[in-house]
Scaffold this motif. Structure first.
Motif, PDB file in Angstrom:
ATOM      1  N   HIS A  38       0.830  -1.187   0.000  1.00 28.92           N
ATOM      2  CA  HIS A  38       0.000   0.000   0.000  1.00 28.92           C
ATOM      3  C   HIS A  38       0.868   1.242   0.000  1.00 28.92           C
ATOM      4  O   HIS A  38       2.016   1.212   0.381  1.00 28.92           O
ATOM      5  CB  HIS A  38      -0.937   0.009   1.204  1.00 28.92           C
ATOM      6  CG  HIS A  38      -0.212  -0.153   2.498  1.00 28.92           C
ATOM      7  ND1 HIS A  38       0.054  -1.396   3.025  1.00 28.92           N
ATOM      8  CD2 HIS A  38       0.329   0.751   3.352  1.00 28.92           C
ATOM      9  CE1 HIS A  38       0.721  -1.249   4.152  1.00 28.92           C
ATOM     10  NE2 HIS A  38       0.911   0.033   4.371  1.00 28.92           N
ATOM     11  N   ASP A  40       0.356   5.877   0.038  1.00 31.33           N
ATOM     12  CA  ASP A  40      -0.558   6.942   0.440  1.00 31.33           C
ATOM     13  C   ASP A  40      -1.683   7.146  -0.563  1.00 31.33           C
ATOM     14  O   ASP A  40      -2.731   7.660  -0.229  1.00 31.33           O
ATOM     15  CB  ASP A  40       0.200   8.264   0.602  1.00 31.33           C
ATOM     16  CG  ASP A  40       1.147   8.205   1.788  1.00 31.33           C
ATOM     17  OD1 ASP A  40       2.085   9.011   1.802  1.00 31.33           O
ATOM     18  OD2 ASP A  40       0.953   7.375   2.683  1.00 31.33           O
ATOM     19  N   GLY A  44      -6.044   3.393   1.059  1.00 30.16           N
ATOM     20  CA  GLY A  44      -6.022   2.783   2.379  1.00 30.16           C
ATOM     21  C   GLY A  44      -6.346   3.808   3.441  1.00 30.16           C
ATOM     22  O   GLY A  44      -6.342   5.008   3.196  1.00 30.16           O
ATOM     23  N   GLY A  46      -4.793   5.239   5.637  1.00 29.88           N
ATOM     24  CA  GLY A  46      -3.526   5.693   6.182  1.00 29.88           C
ATOM     25  C   GLY A  46      -3.638   7.038   6.859  1.00 29.88           C
ATOM     26  O   GLY A  46      -4.526   7.825   6.586  1.00 29.88           O
ATOM     27  N   CYS A  80      -2.871   7.915  15.148  1.00 33.36           N
ATOM     28  CA  CYS A  80      -1.643   7.143  15.001  1.00 33.36           C
ATOM     29  C   CYS A  80      -0.930   7.096  16.349  1.00 33.36           C
ATOM     30  O   CYS A  80      -1.153   7.941  17.219  1.00 33.36           O
ATOM     31  CB  CYS A  80      -0.762   7.806  13.941  1.00 33.36           C
ATOM     32  SG  CYS A  80       0.612   6.790  13.379  1.00 33.36           S
ATOM     33  N   GLN A 147       4.231   6.743   9.858  1.00 34.01           N
ATOM     34  CA  GLN A 147       2.846   6.618   9.413  1.00 34.01           C
ATOM     35  C   GLN A 147       2.209   5.340   9.940  1.00 34.01           C
ATOM     36  O   GLN A 147       2.846   4.282   9.991  1.00 34.01           O
ATOM     37  CB  GLN A 147       2.781   6.614   7.888  1.00 34.01           C
ATOM     38  CG  GLN A 147       1.373   6.594   7.350  1.00 34.01           C
ATOM     39  CD  GLN A 147       1.331   6.749   5.847  1.00 34.01           C
ATOM     40  OE1 GLN A 147       2.287   6.435   5.156  1.00 34.01           O
ATOM     41  NE2 GLN A 147       0.224   7.219   5.329  1.00 34.01           N
ATOM     42  N   TRP A 149      -1.135   2.833   9.203  1.00 40.08           N
ATOM     43  CA  TRP A 149      -2.008   2.501   8.078  1.00 40.08           C
ATOM     44  C   TRP A 149      -2.983   1.420   8.514  1.00 40.08           C
ATOM     45  O   TRP A 149      -2.618   0.517   9.267  1.00 40.08           O
ATOM     46  CB  TRP A 149      -1.174   2.001   6.905  1.00 40.08           C
ATOM     47  CG  TRP A 149      -1.977   1.571   5.720  1.00 40.08           C
ATOM     48  CD1 TRP A 149      -2.432   2.344   4.701  1.00 40.08           C
ATOM     49  CD2 TRP A 149      -2.432   0.250   5.419  1.00 40.08           C
ATOM     50  NE1 TRP A 149      -3.133   1.598   3.796  1.00 40.08           N
ATOM     51  CE2 TRP A 149      -3.147   0.302   4.222  1.00 40.08           C
ATOM     52  CE3 TRP A 149      -2.306  -0.973   6.080  1.00 40.08           C
ATOM     53  CZ2 TRP A 149      -3.737  -0.819   3.646  1.00 40.08           C
ATOM     54  CZ3 TRP A 149      -2.896  -2.096   5.502  1.00 40.08           C
ATOM     55  CH2 TRP A 149      -3.602  -2.004   4.297  1.00 40.08           C
TER      56      TRP A 149
END
Length: 158
Positions: A38, A40, A44, A46, A80, A147, A149
């Motif tokens: 995957h 950005d 997804g 993310g 996150c 990041q 996801w």
């Protein structure tokens, strides 16, 4: 020779019936897992640790044959992981009129897009409801995390 042809025909018909009854379809994912790479831009769920972008997703129906067709759920990354809150928070929505269990796939990546950690979690969600789960990140992951996801499709388990 005549009975051999009957046996082969019987075997072919039996295999076709079994595949039809189990909901086999060439358009349905075979493993129930996405295992997708995957980025950005792939749609997804993310979200970088510095800003959030919550993508929407419309669930599809599963390939199983039941009296009432159940749908996959949706998963959205709420937050996150950070050093102060060392876990990602994911919200899972059940579009079905009965309680269901869903599997959510997630990953943590660094600034260059390399996967630091990935996995999946199962969550039970009440009928037409939502549930939140927390996915912990280790100190080693947090040190390099850029990041979080989440796969936007939460696979129906039951």
């Amino acid at each position: 020779m005549r009975s051999r042809g009957r046996v082969l025909r019987f075997t072919a018909v039996t295999a076709t019936v079994v595949l039809a009854l189990t909901g086999f379809s060439s358009g349905h994912k075979s493993s129930g897992r996405h295992k997708s790479g995957h980025s950005d831009s792939d749609g997804g769920g993310g979200c970088s640790s510095s800003s959030q972008d919550h993508d929407s997703y419309t669930p599809r129906t599963t390939g199983t044959r039941r009296a009432s067709t159940l749908q996959d759920g949706t998963a959205v990354l709420v937050s996150c992981a950070t050093r102060t809150a060392p876990h990602a928070t994911v919200e899972v929505t059940n579009p079905n009129s009965r309680e269901a269990v869903f599997e959510v796939e997630f990953s943590f990546t660094d600034a260059s897009g390399r996967t630091l950690s990935r996995g999946d979690r199962q969550v039970t969600v009440s009928a037409d409801g939502t549930s939140r789960i927390q996915v912990p990140a280790s100190r080693a992951v947090l040190a390099k995390l850029d990041q979080c996801w989440v796969e936007p499709e939460a696979d129906l388990v039951n």
